[in-house]
Design an enzyme around this catalytic site. Sequence first.
Site: not given
Length: 469
Positions: A18, A297, A300
Amino acid sequence: MNKFYITTPIYYVNAKPHIGHAYTTIAADVLARFYRQQLGKENVFFLTGTDEHGQKIQKVAESAGKNPQEFTDEIVAHFKELWDKLDIKYDNFIRTTDESHKKAVQKVLQTLYDNGAIYKGEYEGLYCIGCEQFKNESDLVDGKCPDHNIVPELIKEESYLLKLTELQPELIKKIESDEFKLTPEKYKKEILSFLKNQTLRDVSISRKNVSWGIPLPFDPTHTTYVWADAFLNYLTGLDWDGNEKKMPKFWPADVQLIGKDILRVHATIWPAMLMHLGVELPKILFTHGHILSGGKKMSKTLGNAILIDEMLEIFGTDGTRYLLLSAGTFGEDVDATMERLVEKYNADLANGLGNLVSRTLKLSEKISIKIGTENHGLYTEDIVNNPEIGKAIDFVWNNIKNLNKYIEDNKPWELAKTDTIKFEDVMNKLVHGLYDISEALMPFMPETSEKIKKALETKESVALFPRIK
Ligand SMILES: [Zn+2]
């Protein structure tokens, strides 16, 4: 300095890479390229790779219906593919499942066992499978691991332990004196205050019921705890075979880049292993912050995650490299939103650099200027001796701004009609200035740097960063 060895952490392959992985790896690539320019290619070594053992991998592989090796092979392919897309030029990609790595780890463990640094005992502690790490009560928030939001499991089992307590005073000294330099300064303070306020417990380096790991050579019913296995990559990645009397020429590492979530283990267990072996510690452990999105942060559930593939699609390779590294001070947490990234792309790349290149090329059609191939060396002594990513970026962009202003002030398109001598003079400065900028840009934007140089030679127009609407 006559050689430069830089490492990224090896990434845990429980999922695809990521943006955080990309951030660290681009930074390492920039520094490696910077030093290749300064010291020559043969004197720089850049290591990255993957950490592939442990209970968590075993479990995710199982739930994906694969054996762990199959599973990690697939994830590793994703990492390598991303590094290609981001133009990352590493010198070696180490996998902890490499046979040579496993052999060297076993050799080191045997040495540590033989010299009494590892002993058999029992370990009781709170184990967070997310971290693959035993936690202290004081690390937990509401009884949970703050990084994984799960209640750690109380584990009590037979284990081999690495002596840490006895090394604590010496470790403090090495950190205080900067022999083992923790930077930025606030992380040095954080670790020193941790080390001075509690006794470092000897740490478990083996697990009894985890099969996906390296068996201990002196007791194959145990496998190595992931960290002890992982740290040694920084040496086995240099083809080290585990013999502490014969160290690779690139050791010690000049810079080890890590994220702040793995600072404590890197500042305690890792140097302790080296100290027990009588091996020099890395010179600098550089800790960087996290990339936040909208102050939070990325997650999803919040829907605020910035995907690295999306960035590559919108901004291209060099645009992505530049935007990630210029999003904030390297070392601190940085806050990025897609909206702000697009703004910065348009301002710095489409306008700032793009305008300078297109105007200079257009004007230089009227004139012939020879550019020497000698190293122009745009960077100041200060940056060369003590390169900081942010400082270097600011420096290049100030040069771009100044050169754009130089064009505005001198209006060379008018001089071309009224004063050919002054026109040539101005263009000379402009073309050489842009050439220097292209050199200085190379570590950050290698492809763009090449394109600009080529365009200056051929005087053909070049499309760099189209404006994003
Ligand atoms: Zn955790």
